[in-house]
Design a protein around this motif. Structure first.
Motif, PDB file in Angstrom:
ATOM      1  N   VAL A 225       0.838  -1.194   0.000  1.00 52.03           N
ATOM      2  CA  VAL A 225       0.000   0.000   0.000  1.00 52.03           C
ATOM      3  C   VAL A 225       0.879   1.252   0.000  1.00 52.03           C
ATOM      4  O   VAL A 225       0.627   2.205  -0.751  1.00 52.03           O
ATOM      5  CB  VAL A 225      -0.961   0.016   1.210  1.00 52.03           C
ATOM      6  N   VAL A 226       1.946   1.236   0.798  1.00 54.70           N
ATOM      7  CA  VAL A 226       2.869   2.387   0.838  1.00 54.70           C
ATOM      8  C   VAL A 226       3.465   2.645  -0.551  1.00 54.70           C
ATOM      9  O   VAL A 226       3.464   3.776  -1.046  1.00 54.70           O
ATOM     10  CB  VAL A 226       3.999   2.136   1.859  1.00 54.70           C
ATOM     11  N   VAL A 227       3.938   1.569  -1.196  1.00 55.86           N
ATOM     12  CA  VAL A 227       4.551   1.728  -2.517  1.00 55.86           C
ATOM     13  C   VAL A 227       3.530   2.245  -3.526  1.00 55.86           C
ATOM     14  O   VAL A 227       3.813   3.139  -4.327  1.00 55.86           O
ATOM     15  CB  VAL A 227       5.151   0.389  -3.000  1.00 55.86           C
ATOM     16  N   ILE A 229       0.856   4.053  -2.977  1.00 54.12           N
ATOM     17  CA  ILE A 229       0.566   5.471  -2.734  1.00 54.12           C
ATOM     18  C   ILE A 229       1.655   6.336  -3.386  1.00 54.12           C
ATOM     19  O   ILE A 229       1.362   7.318  -4.070  1.00 54.12           O
ATOM     20  CB  ILE A 229       0.483   5.757  -1.214  1.00 54.12           C
ATOM     21  N   GLY A 230       2.907   5.891  -3.207  1.00 55.00           N
ATOM     22  CA  GLY A 230       4.014   6.622  -3.819  1.00 55.00           C
ATOM     23  C   GLY A 230       3.919   6.637  -5.332  1.00 55.00           C
ATOM     24  O   GLY A 230       4.101   7.675  -5.973  1.00 55.00           O
ATOM     25  N   LEU A 231       3.611   5.499  -5.925  1.00 56.96           N
ATOM     26  CA  LEU A 231       3.539   5.414  -7.382  1.00 56.96           C
ATOM     27  C   LEU A 231       2.387   6.257  -7.919  1.00 56.96           C
ATOM     28  O   LEU A 231       2.510   6.913  -8.950  1.00 56.96           O
ATOM     29  CB  LEU A 231       3.371   3.953  -7.823  1.00 56.96           C
ATOM     30  N   GLU A 232       1.266   6.239  -7.218  1.00 58.18           N
ATOM     31  CA  GLU A 232       0.125   7.032  -7.680  1.00 58.18           C
ATOM     32  C   GLU A 232       0.466   8.519  -7.669  1.00 58.18           C
ATOM     33  O   GLU A 232       0.030   9.274  -8.532  1.00 58.18           O
ATOM     34  CB  GLU A 232      -1.090   6.787  -6.783  1.00 58.18           C
TER      35      GLU A 232
END
Lengths: 253, 105
Positions: A225-227, A229-232
Motif C-alpha cells: 500500500v505504501v509503494v 501510494i508513492g507510485l500514484e
C-alpha cells in the motif's frame, strides 16, 4: 492407538509447531533435493505455459509500452528486496515475504512469473536457498499461484468497489499467504503421512509454513500500500498504461 | 495528499511493530532461518528419505551468506529507489502529472 489418541497426538504436534516450542518452524522455499524427481518434473512442466505467456507479455511491454519499463524493473527489484528480508515471526522462526503480488496487480501475474523465477534462480544458485531441482515447484508457488491469487483478488475488489488501498492490501497479503499454502500442499503430497496420508502431512506443513507467514503477509500487504501510494503520486503517467488502472490496458491473455 | 502522508507513516510504523513484536515477545528462540525445519518434518514423516541432489555452490558460512543476502537487498532497493527518485524529480521539474484520483475516473 485409538483414533482419539491419534488425534490427540496430531493436535499436540500442531500446537507444538504453532507455538514454536519444538523449533521446527522453518518456512521458506523447498530445499534442493527434497522433492522427488517426478514432482520436480511435474511442477516444472506446469510452469512452462505461464513463463511463455510472461515472456510474450514482457516483449509486448518492451515494444509498445517502453515508458513502463522502469516501473517493471522496480517491480522485479521489489520482489528481490522482499525475498532477501528474513523477518522474525510469532512462531519463533523467520521467513520472508514474496514481493510478487505487487507486480502482479500492476503488470499481471504472467509477467511476474518471469521476474519471480529470476529471483528464485539467484537464490538457488548463489545462496543455496531453494534449489535448481525444486525450481519448478518454488516457481509455481511463489511466481504463479501467489501472483494469480493477488491479481484475482485485486480485480474482484475493484469490481466490488472496495477502497483501492484495501484491495491492494488484501491482494498482496493473501497472495503471499497463498504461496506458502501451496508450498505446504506440494510437500504434503510428496510426503504423505503414514498415519493420515497426504491430508495429515499437508496440515503438518501448513502449521510450519502458513502460520509463520501470517504476520509477514500483513507486513507485505502494508508495504505494498505504501509503494502504491508513492507510485500514484509520482508515476501516474506510467500507471495509466497498466492493468492497475485499466483492465486490458496491457493485454493479459 | 497530506492525509496520505500520514497514512504512509502509520503503515510504515505498523510494519516495524509487527516485525519487532516477536523479537520482544518470544525470548527463547533464535529465529532460525527457514529451510531446515521443514526438513525435520520430512525426516519425521519419512525417516529413510535421502535428498537426491545438493546445491552446486553453497556459501561457506553465515557471514558469506549474509553478505549475499545484503547484496540482494541492496541491489533491489537501489533500483526501486532509483525509480522513485526519477519519478519524484520528473514531477518536480515537469509538473504535468494528474491527480492520483483522476486516474480512476
Amino acid at each position: 492407538m485409538t483414533r482419539k489418541e491419534k488425534n490427540f497426538i496430531k493436535l499436540s504436534f500442531v500446537m507444538a509447531a504453532v507455538f514454536g516450542v519444538t523449533q521446527n518452524t522453518y518456512a521458506m522455499h523447498i530445499m534442493e533435493g527434497y522433492l522427488p524427481l517426478k514432482y520436480c518434473l511435474f511442477y516444472g512442466a506446469i510452469c512452462l505455459p505461464f513463463l511463455a505467456m510472461g515472456v510474450v507479455n514482457i516483449k509486448k511491454l518492451v515494444n509498445e509500452h517502453r515508458k513502463t519499463l522502469l516501473l517493471l524493473a522496480m517491480m522485479g527489484a521489489y520482489a528481490f528486496v522482499l525475498s532477501a528480508l528474513k523477518i522474525p515471526s510469532v512462531t519463533g522462526s523467520s521467513s520472508h515475504p514474496t514481493g510478487t503480488g505487487l507486480g502482479a496487480i500492476i503488470f499481471g501475474p504472467c509477467v511476474m512469473s518471469v521476474l519471480g523465477i529470476i529471483v528464485l534462480l539467484f537464490q538457488a544458485i548463489l545462496l543455496a536457498h531453494g534449489g535448481l531441482t525444486t525450481l519448478g515447484a518454488n516457481t509455481f508457488s511463489m511466481a504463479i499461484a501467489g501472483p494469480f491469487v493477488s491479481y484475482g483478488i485485486f480485480v474482484a475488489a475493484k469490481k466490488l468497489k472496495v477502497n483501492r488501498y484495501v484491495g491492494v492490501f488484501l491482494a498482496t497479503s493473501i497472495g503471499d499467504l497463498f504461496t506458502y499454502c501451496v508450498t505446504s500442499v506440494q510437500l504434503g503430497v510428496a510426503y504423505p503421512n503414514q498415519v493420515g496420508g497426504a491430508v495429515a502431512s499437508i496440515k503438518q506443513f501448513m502449521a510450519v509454513f502458513a502460520v509463520t507467514q501470517i504476520p509477514l503477509a500483513i507486513i507485505e500487504g502494508l508495504l505494498a500500500v505504501v509503494v502504491v501510494i508513492g507510485l500514484e503520486a509520482y508515476a501516474s503517467r506510467e500507471l495509466k498504461e497498466t492493468i492497475y488502472v485499466k483492465r486490458g490496458a496491457i493485454i493479459e491473455k | 495528499m497530506k492525509s496520505k502522508k500520514k497514512l504512509v507513516i502509520v503503515l510504515t510504523i505498523l510494519c516495524v511493530i509487527i516485525g519487532v513484536f516477536p523479537l520482544v515477545y518470544i525470548k527463547n528462540s533464535e529465529f532460525g532461518g527457514a529451510d531446515g525445519a521443514a526438513e525435520e518434518v520430512i525426516t519425521e514423516i519419512n525417516p529413510e528419505y535421502v535428498p537426491w541432489a545438493e546445491s552446486i555452490i553453497s556459501p561457506p558460512g553465515g557471514e558469506t551468506e549474509s553478505l549475499l543476502f545484503a547484496l540482494q537487498a541492496a541491489f533491489g532497493a537501489g533500483i526501486v529507489c532509483f525509480g522513485f527518485g526519477y519519478y519524484v524529480a520528473r514531477k518536480k521539474f515537469k509538473p504535468e502529472e494528474g491527480n492520483a484520483e483522476e486516474l480512476f475516473r
